[in-house]
Write a protein that holds these residues in place. Structure first.
Motif, PDB file in Angstrom:
ATOM      1  N   ASN A 198      85.637 -40.907  22.083  1.00 29.30           N
ATOM      2  CA  ASN A 198      86.470 -39.963  22.829  1.00 29.30           C
ATOM      3  C   ASN A 198      86.189 -38.518  22.468  1.00 29.30           C
ATOM      4  N   GLY A 199      85.827 -38.257  21.216  1.00 29.61           N
ATOM      5  CA  GLY A 199      85.492 -36.893  20.827  1.00 29.61           C
ATOM      6  C   GLY A 199      84.227 -36.406  21.506  1.00 29.61           C
ATOM      7  N   ALA A 200      83.206 -37.273  21.512  1.00 34.04           N
ATOM      8  CA  ALA A 200      81.946 -36.919  22.173  1.00 34.04           C
ATOM      9  C   ALA A 200      82.152 -36.736  23.670  1.00 34.04           C
ATOM     10  N   LEU A 201      83.016 -37.572  24.259  1.00 31.19           N
ATOM     11  CA  LEU A 201      83.306 -37.429  25.686  1.00 31.19           C
ATOM     12  C   LEU A 201      83.988 -36.097  25.970  1.00 31.19           C
ATOM     13  N   LEU A 202      84.998 -35.756  25.168  1.00 32.14           N
ATOM     14  CA  LEU A 202      85.694 -34.489  25.370  1.00 32.14           C
ATOM     15  C   LEU A 202      84.730 -33.320  25.243  1.00 32.14           C
ATOM     16  N   GLN A 203      83.886 -33.352  24.225  1.00 33.32           N
ATOM     17  CA  GLN A 203      82.905 -32.287  24.037  1.00 33.32           C
ATOM     18  C   GLN A 203      81.970 -32.204  25.244  1.00 33.32           C
ATOM     19  N   ARG A 213      78.583 -21.143  32.699  1.00 31.25           N
ATOM     20  CA  ARG A 213      79.136 -19.778  32.650  1.00 31.25           C
ATOM     21  C   ARG A 213      78.128 -18.733  32.179  1.00 31.25           C
ATOM     22  N   GLY A 214      77.212 -19.126  31.323  1.00 27.93           N
ATOM     23  CA  GLY A 214      76.150 -18.211  30.931  1.00 27.93           C
ATOM     24  C   GLY A 214      76.601 -16.964  30.213  1.00 27.93           C
ATOM     25  N   ASN A 215      77.710 -17.031  29.462  1.00 28.65           N
ATOM     26  CA  ASN A 215      78.202 -15.849  28.754  1.00 28.65           C
ATOM     27  C   ASN A 215      78.210 -16.025  27.237  1.00 28.65           C
ATOM     28  N   GLY A 216      77.424 -16.976  26.757  1.00 31.63           N
ATOM     29  CA  GLY A 216      77.364 -17.235  25.319  1.00 31.63           C
ATOM     30  C   GLY A 216      78.432 -18.192  24.831  1.00 31.63           C
ATOM     31  N   LEU A 217      79.306 -18.636  25.726  1.00 32.71           N
ATOM     32  CA  LEU A 217      80.406 -19.508  25.314  1.00 32.71           C
ATOM     33  C   LEU A 217      79.899 -20.850  24.785  1.00 32.71           C
ATOM     34  N   GLU A 218      78.895 -21.403  25.420  1.00 33.49           N
ATOM     35  CA  GLU A 218      78.387 -22.713  24.989  1.00 33.49           C
ATOM     36  C   GLU A 218      77.890 -22.659  23.545  1.00 33.49           C
ATOM     37  N   ASP A 219      77.161 -21.601  23.191  1.00 36.47           N
ATOM     38  CA  ASP A 219      76.668 -21.455  21.814  1.00 36.47           C
ATOM     39  C   ASP A 219      77.818 -21.207  20.848  1.00 36.47           C
ATOM     40  N   TRP A 220      78.816 -20.442  21.276  1.00 35.56           N
ATOM     41  CA  TRP A 220      79.964 -20.174  20.403  1.00 35.56           C
ATOM     42  C   TRP A 220      80.718 -21.466  20.103  1.00 35.56           C
ATOM     43  N   ILE A 221      80.897 -22.309  21.114  1.00 35.08           N
ATOM     44  CA  ILE A 221      81.584 -23.582  20.912  1.00 35.08           C
ATOM     45  C   ILE A 221      80.808 -24.456  19.934  1.00 35.08           C
ATOM     46  N   ALA A 222      79.503 -24.500  20.087  1.00 31.07           N
ATOM     47  CA  ALA A 222      78.677 -25.318  19.183  1.00 31.07           C
ATOM     48  C   ALA A 222      78.848 -24.894  17.733  1.00 31.07           C
ATOM     49  N   ALA A 223      79.090 -23.617  17.504  1.00 29.50           N
ATOM     50  CA  ALA A 223      79.210 -23.105  16.134  1.00 29.50           C
ATOM     51  C   ALA A 223      80.642 -23.076  15.626  1.00 29.50           C
ATOM     52  N   ASN A 224      81.634 -23.102  16.508  1.00 29.46           N
ATOM     53  CA  ASN A 224      83.015 -22.845  16.081  1.00 29.46           C
ATOM     54  C   ASN A 224      84.036 -23.894  16.506  1.00 29.46           C
ATOM     55  N   ALA A 225      83.605 -24.956  17.161  1.00 29.38           N
ATOM     56  CA  ALA A 225      84.540 -25.997  17.582  1.00 29.38           C
ATOM     57  C   ALA A 225      84.041 -27.359  17.120  1.00 29.38           C
ATOM     58  N   ALA A 226      84.974 -28.235  16.808  1.00 26.70           N
ATOM     59  CA  ALA A 226      84.645 -29.606  16.422  1.00 26.70           C
ATOM     60  C   ALA A 226      85.416 -30.561  17.321  1.00 26.70           C
ATOM     61  N   PHE A 227      84.778 -31.686  17.667  1.00 20.00           N
ATOM     62  CA  PHE A 227      85.376 -32.689  18.549  1.00 20.00           C
ATOM     63  C   PHE A 227      85.277 -34.059  17.878  1.00 20.00           C
ATOM     64  N   PRO A 228      86.030 -34.299  16.816  1.00 21.44           N
ATOM     65  CA  PRO A 228      85.931 -35.596  16.141  1.00 21.44           C
ATOM     66  C   PRO A 228      86.454 -36.731  17.017  1.00 21.44           C
ATOM     67  N   SER A 229      85.821 -37.888  16.900  1.00 24.35           N
ATOM     68  CA  SER A 229      86.316 -39.076  17.594  1.00 24.35           C
ATOM     69  C   SER A 229      87.389 -39.750  16.745  1.00 24.35           C
ATOM     70  N   THR A 230      88.218 -40.534  17.401  1.00 20.78           N
ATOM     71  CA  THR A 230      89.329 -41.149  16.686  1.00 20.78           C
ATOM     72  C   THR A 230      89.715 -42.463  17.345  1.00 20.78           C
ATOM     73  N   MET A 231      90.276 -43.361  16.560  1.00 21.04           N
ATOM     74  CA  MET A 231      90.869 -44.594  17.070  1.00 21.04           C
ATOM     75  C   MET A 231      92.343 -44.585  16.707  1.00 21.04           C
ATOM     76  N   VAL A 232      93.201 -44.737  17.708  1.00 21.19           N
ATOM     77  CA  VAL A 232      94.639 -44.721  17.489  1.00 21.19           C
ATOM     78  C   VAL A 232      95.225 -46.041  17.968  1.00 21.19           C
ATOM     79  N   ASP A 233      96.264 -46.499  17.300  1.00 24.98           N
ATOM     80  CA  ASP A 233      96.823 -47.788  17.678  1.00 24.98           C
ATOM     81  C   ASP A 233      98.297 -47.881  17.337  1.00 24.98           C
ATOM     82  N   ARG A 234      99.103 -48.049  18.332  1.00 27.67           N
ATOM     83  CA  ARG A 234     100.500 -48.474  18.249  1.00 27.67           C
ATOM     84  C   ARG A 234     100.948 -48.763  19.678  1.00 27.67           C
ATOM     85  N   ILE A 235     101.557 -49.888  19.898  1.00 22.48           N
ATOM     86  CA  ILE A 235     102.059 -50.205  21.229  1.00 22.48           C
ATOM     87  C   ILE A 235     103.354 -49.440  21.448  1.00 22.48           C
TER      88      ILE A 235
END
Length: 511
Positions: A198-203, A213-235
């Motif tokens: 799910n983290g890789a999908l969100l990213q 967008r071509g305004n440097g945002l993609e490179d900034w995200i690569a350097a300053n954002a993290a999208f960890p994947s996770t498994m959650v469970d509770r009914i």
């Protein structure tokens, strides 16, 4: 005026007057500062991540108060927000009900009409972590590939109107753009939805937008954002009137934001963050380098069982999962499917016996206090069957292995949507992104199973081309579809055969 009508509404003033049987936040909420935001403040988040955060604040108080962002109805800012973020988490197990007030949500903003309230929160320098529970369809992706669905109406809008996004991927892209242009603080974004990787999908969906967008945002995200994947469970089923009444009559106060869950909970989180993050590992969250084995186990076993039972349960005339679990034919089939076809697609899972996990999962689904409706679980099935059923089917086919059992719930999903068409008398109302398309197919071709399967498998947003072209897969689904349309339970008995009957007899004698 009745005794119930005089009960106080849950809030900061009434909190300290609650009965001793109700557990309350073990920290001073007046000192709690905001450090996180959560998009989609529904029942699951409040029953899961918010509770873990409440545990952490009680053990190690820090600036991890949560701002909830409401992006769809109902208006939680008018219920949960009116209670200053306080709500009751009921744990239900058969005849037992345990009440706890969770205090980690500080406030709720409503952003249904405009993205501005959400953007103000997400772009704030106070926010270091954003979590999300927006359901599978909230990612505006193609389930078969994981790619951004550029034909999705909200994505079409957001690509042309980046400053006024409608989709969650567009909202996050704009929030990251605002962070880059103002304070530049890093951000961790944690998807908590039942999607593999799910983290890789969100990213991927966010960067597919920012790439344009071509305004440097993609490179900034690569350097300053993290999208960890996770498994959650509770009914955590939808809150019922009985849950509200349990709080009012059993504990003596009113709460319009009650959530209900089972005792079991689990959270496995990829250890990848940008900047500050909550030490949830101090309160039971497992930080790992790779979430994949855990998510595959949960999705293919617990969620695979839930999806299978939901469709077969509806066809059998049952309303809830716990009703399905009283039907020996359904239970026996699901156990056999999981053990014989699902488990062999799984690799080793650290610290967990897959066979024991199957039995634990089935036992959880027997909980009579968790009134999880089959139709609720069946919602958005086209977004769920890929990871729960189609991926393990494709893996088995590539190895030349049988898929006779796993293909039955795929056919049952088709029948569930087909029977919502005019041709079949609209036997129930369904909620699925592809419901209208499949109903139109059914209206056109009727009960011709080969034609139905051919048309439905052509929906490449759901079905991988390799899978839809596989003759063994097609033949199995057609055979099941024919049987389910004619006699659902008779066909299930035929599929199960004598080995299952013997297994059920053995289970009865050894219970």
């Amino acid at each position: 005026m009745s005794a119930v009508a005089r009960n106080p509404l849950l809030g900061p003033v009434s909190l300290n007057r609650l009965p001793e049987a109700v557990q309350r936040p073990a920290y001073d909420r007046t000192r709690l500062r905001v450090g996180m935001a959560h998009i989609g403040v529904g029942a699951f988040h409040r029953c899961h991540q918010a509770e873990y955060t409440d545990d952490l604040l009680a053990k190690h108080f820090d600036r991890w108060g949560v701002v909830g962002i409401n992006i769809r109805s109902p208006d939680l800012a008018g219920t949960l927000g009116r209670q200053a973020g306080l709500y009751t988490r009921l744990i239900r197990e058969n005849d037992r009900a345990e009440a706890r007030v969770i205090g980690s949500i500080v406030s709720v903003v409503d952003s249904q009409a405009s993205p501005e309230p959400a953007l103000e929160v997400l772009a704030s320098s106070d926010i270091d972590v954003v979590t999300l529970t927006i359901t599978e369809k909230g990612y505006c992706h193609r389930p078969a590939s994981g790619d951004l669905d550029t034909a999705h109406p909200d994505i079409v809008h957001d690509l042309s109107n980046p400053h006024a996004p409608r989709s969650v991927p567009g909202l996050i892209a704009r929030a990251l753009e605002l962070r880059m242009s103002t304070h530049g603080r890093p951000l961790t974004l944690v998807s908590c939805d039942n999607i593999p990787g799910n983290g890789a999908l969100l990213q991927n969906v966010v960067q597919s937008i920012t790439h344009r967008r071509g305004n440097g945002l993609e490179d900034w995200i690569a350097a300053n954002a993290a999208f960890p994947s996770t498994m959650v469970d509770r009914i955590a089923p939808a809150t019922s009137q009985a849950d509200f009444e349990t709080v009012e009559r059993g504990f003596g106060y009113r709460d319009r934001a009650v959530v209900t869950g089972e005792p079991f909970r689990q959270w496995v989180l990829e250890n990848r963050f940008a900047g500050r993050f909550p030490r949830w590992d101090e309160v039971g969250v497992t930080f790992v380098d790779d979430v994949t084995p855990f998510e595959h186990l949960k999705m293919r076993v617990l969620n695979g069982a839930q999806t299978t039972l939901s469709y077969l349960g509806v066809l059998a005339g049952h309303e809830h999962t716990c009703d399905d679990m009283k039907d020996p034919l359904l239970v026996g089939f699901v156990r056999r499917m999981l053990l014989e076809e699902s488990l062999p697609t799984l690799g080793p899972v650290p610290g967990i016996s897959p066979e024991a996990y199957v039995e634990q999962s089935l036992e959880r689904l027997r909980n009579t206090a968790i009134r999880h409706r089959n139709h609720q679980i069946a919602t958005d099935g086209s977004q769920k069957i890929v990871q729960r059923l189609l991926n393990p089917i494709l893996e088995r086919l590539r190895r030349g292995e049988a898929v006779r059992l796993l293909t039955l719930p795929v056919a049952a999903w088709m029948v569930y949507l087909v029977k919502a068409s005019d041709r079949f008398g609209r036997q129930w109302t369904v909620d699925d992104p592809h419901a209208a398309r499949i109903a139109a197919i059914a209206d056109r071709v009727g009960s011709d199973a080969p034609a139905l399967v051919r048309e439905i498998l052509s929906i490449d947003a759901i079905f991988d081309r390799e899978l839809s072209a596989n003759a063994a897969f097609r033949q199995a689904v057609v055979a099941h579809l024919e049987g389910l349309l004619e006699d659902p339970m008779g066909h299930l008995r035929h599929v199960c055969g004598l080995p299952l009957a013997a297994q059920l007899n053995h289970a009865t004698h050894t219970a």
